[in-house]
Motif scaffolding. Sequence first.
Motif, PDB file in Angstrom:
ATOM      1  N   ARG A 108       0.940  -0.986   0.100  1.00  0.00           N
ATOM      2  CA  ARG A 108       0.015   0.007  -0.173  1.00  0.00           C
ATOM      3  C   ARG A 108       0.553   1.232   0.045  1.00  0.00           C
ATOM      4  NH1 ARG A 108      -5.284  -0.523   2.243  1.00  0.00           N
ATOM      5  NH2 ARG A 108      -6.166  -2.177   1.630  1.00  0.00           N
ATOM      6  N   TRP A 109       2.701   1.477   0.310  1.00  0.00           N
ATOM      7  CA  TRP A 109       2.921   2.469   0.669  1.00  0.00           C
ATOM      8  C   TRP A 109       3.605   2.069  -0.254  1.00  0.00           C
ATOM      9  CZ3 TRP A 109       7.743   4.181   1.941  1.00  0.00           C
ATOM     10  CH2 TRP A 109       7.775   6.024   1.623  1.00  0.00           C
ATOM     11  N   ARG A 113       4.833   3.550  -5.434  1.00  0.00           N
ATOM     12  CA  ARG A 113       5.858   4.782  -5.419  1.00  0.00           C
ATOM     13  C   ARG A 113       7.059   4.367  -6.446  1.00  0.00           C
ATOM     14  NH1 ARG A 113       3.198   5.832  -0.634  1.00  0.00           N
ATOM     15  NH2 ARG A 113       3.445   8.247  -0.205  1.00  0.00           N
ATOM     16  N   GLU A 168       4.255   6.505  12.810  1.00  0.00           N
ATOM     17  CA  GLU A 168       2.587   5.771  12.670  1.00  0.00           C
ATOM     18  C   GLU A 168       1.777   6.085  13.537  1.00  0.00           C
ATOM     19  OE1 GLU A 168       1.882   1.425  11.944  1.00  0.00           O
ATOM     20  OE2 GLU A 168       1.370   1.927  13.956  1.00  0.00           O
ATOM     21  N   THR A 246      -2.615   5.863   9.698  1.00  0.00           N
ATOM     22  CA  THR A 246      -3.296   6.427   8.181  1.00  0.00           C
ATOM     23  C   THR A 246      -2.213   6.312   7.085  1.00  0.00           C
ATOM     24  OG1 THR A 246      -2.266   8.019   8.834  1.00  0.00           O
ATOM     25  CG2 THR A 246      -4.388   8.573   9.972  1.00  0.00           C
ATOM     26  N   LEU A 247      -1.840   6.343   6.811  1.00  0.00           N
ATOM     27  CA  LEU A 247      -0.587   6.109   5.538  1.00  0.00           C
ATOM     28  C   LEU A 247      -0.760   4.792   5.074  1.00  0.00           C
ATOM     29  CD1 LEU A 247       1.739   3.826   5.688  1.00  0.00           C
ATOM     30  CD2 LEU A 247       2.942   5.732   7.666  1.00  0.00           C
ATOM     31  N   ILE A 249      -4.055   3.912   4.187  1.00  0.00           N
ATOM     32  CA  ILE A 249      -5.158   3.475   4.305  1.00  0.00           C
ATOM     33  C   ILE A 249      -5.653   5.223   3.277  1.00  0.00           C
ATOM     34  CG2 ILE A 249      -6.590   2.080   6.232  1.00  0.00           C
ATOM     35  CD1 ILE A 249      -6.807   4.777   7.346  1.00  0.00           C
ATOM     36  N   GLN A 250      -4.753   5.696   2.584  1.00  0.00           N
ATOM     37  CA  GLN A 250      -4.849   6.899   2.032  1.00  0.00           C
ATOM     38  C   GLN A 250      -5.950   6.535   0.996  1.00  0.00           C
ATOM     39  OE1 GLN A 250      -4.181  10.114   3.069  1.00  0.00           O
ATOM     40  NE2 GLN A 250      -3.300   8.240   4.580  1.00  0.00           N
ATOM     41  N   ALA A 251      -5.648   5.453  -0.284  1.00  0.00           N
ATOM     42  CA  ALA A 251      -6.617   5.423  -1.194  1.00  0.00           C
ATOM     43  C   ALA A 251      -8.038   4.691  -0.671  1.00  0.00           C
ATOM     44  CB  ALA A 251      -6.257   3.672  -2.307  1.00  0.00           C
ATOM     45  N   GLU A 252      -8.220   4.053   0.311  1.00  0.00           N
ATOM     46  CA  GLU A 252      -9.816   3.956   0.634  1.00  0.00           C
ATOM     47  C   GLU A 252     -10.498   5.196   0.992  1.00  0.00           C
ATOM     48  OE1 GLU A 252      -7.254  -0.222   0.868  1.00  0.00           O
ATOM     49  OE2 GLU A 252      -7.341   2.222   1.301  1.00  0.00           O
ATOM     50  N   LEU A 253      -9.889   6.000   2.578  1.00  0.00           N
ATOM     51  CA  LEU A 253     -10.246   7.301   2.093  1.00  0.00           C
ATOM     52  C   LEU A 253     -10.008   8.797   0.903  1.00  0.00           C
ATOM     53  CD1 LEU A 253      -7.757   7.972   5.285  1.00  0.00           C
ATOM     54  CD2 LEU A 253     -10.231   7.565   5.297  1.00  0.00           C
ATOM     55  N   ALA A 254      -9.834   8.209  -0.339  1.00  0.00           N
ATOM     56  CA  ALA A 254      -9.793   9.664  -0.913  1.00  0.00           C
ATOM     57  C   ALA A 254     -11.180   9.066  -1.659  1.00  0.00           C
ATOM     58  CB  ALA A 254      -8.556   9.141  -1.470  1.00  0.00           C
TER      59      ALA A 254
END
Length: 297
Positions: A108-109, A113, A168, A246-247, A249-254
Motif C-alpha cells: 500500500r505504501w 511509489r 505511525e 493512516t498512511l 489507507i489513503q486510497a480507501e479514504l480518498a
Amino acid sequence: MRRKLPSTQALNCFEAAARHQSFTRAAQELALTQGAVSRQVTALEAFVGVTLFKRSQHGMTLTPAGEDYARLVSRRLDSLERDTLDLMGRQDQGDALTLAAVPTFATRWLIPRFPLLAHEQPQLQVHIETRTRPFLFGDTGIDAALYAGTPEQVRQWAGTQATLLCPEDVLPVCSPALLTDMGEVSPEILASMPLLQQSTRPEAWRDWFDAQGIYAPRSMAGPRYELFSMQAAAASCGLGVALMPTLLIQAELASGALVVACPRPLRGQRAYYLVQPDLQERTALTCFKEWLLRQSH
C-alpha cells in the motif's frame, strides 16, 4: 584451499528425501530413479561420515543429525536458488536489492511509489519478500528490511542498524454504511460499536481508548486479523471499526470506501524503519535508502 563441500546433486537428493521421508517420492519430484536418489544419499553419508537416515523394513526416518542437517541444507538451497534466479534475471541490467517487508506497508505504501524509483534509478531492481518479525540477515541473503516496530524492538535486533522512515499515526475508520446518519461519533459511542482487532497488536484499541480517557471494557473484543490489509477489507465491508495507520489507507479514504469514524488520531508507539545488517553498505542500498527517505518525508 579446496572447499570440503558435497555435490549439489547429492544435497538436492538428500533435501527432497528428507522432506518426503521417501526415496521414491523424492525420485518422482526430481525426475530420477529411486536407485539414483538412494546412491546420492549414500554417497553424501559417506562424504560426511554421519548416518542421515535410519532404514528399516517399514521405511526410513531421519536421524537426529539428519534432521538438523536437512533444515540447514534446505535453507542454503533456497538461498542459492534465489541468488541464481536473481543473477539470471539481471542480464547486465544493473544492480539489484532484496528487501524483506511487512506486507501491507509494501503493497500500500512502497510498491505504488516504485514508478518514481524506476524513473530515477532505472538500473536498480528491487525484490521483495514478506517478513513480519526480526531475523538473521546472514542466513537469508536479504539486503535490508522494512520493519514496523517500537524503538526498543529495533534496538534489540542484534547485528543491525536502523533508519527511521516515518512514525505511525492510527485512526478509527469504518465503512460509511456503519455510521448511517450519525456522521463522526464520539469515543463513548465508538466503545459500543463492533471493533476489529489486529492480532499482532492485541492492545491497540485499549491504548487508544485510554488516550481518550474512556473506559471501554470491550476494547479487546472482536474478530482478529493478522494483516492490516485484511482489517481494511473487513472495515470496508461494514464488519466493524478498524484502528488503522493512516498512511496505509489513503486510497480507501480518498475513494470513500472508508471514512473517519472518530477524528482523534493517536501517535502510536511503533514506527517504520529501514533495518540493515551492521556491515559495509552496498552502493545500491545507499541509493535506495536516499530515495526512500525522500519519499517518507
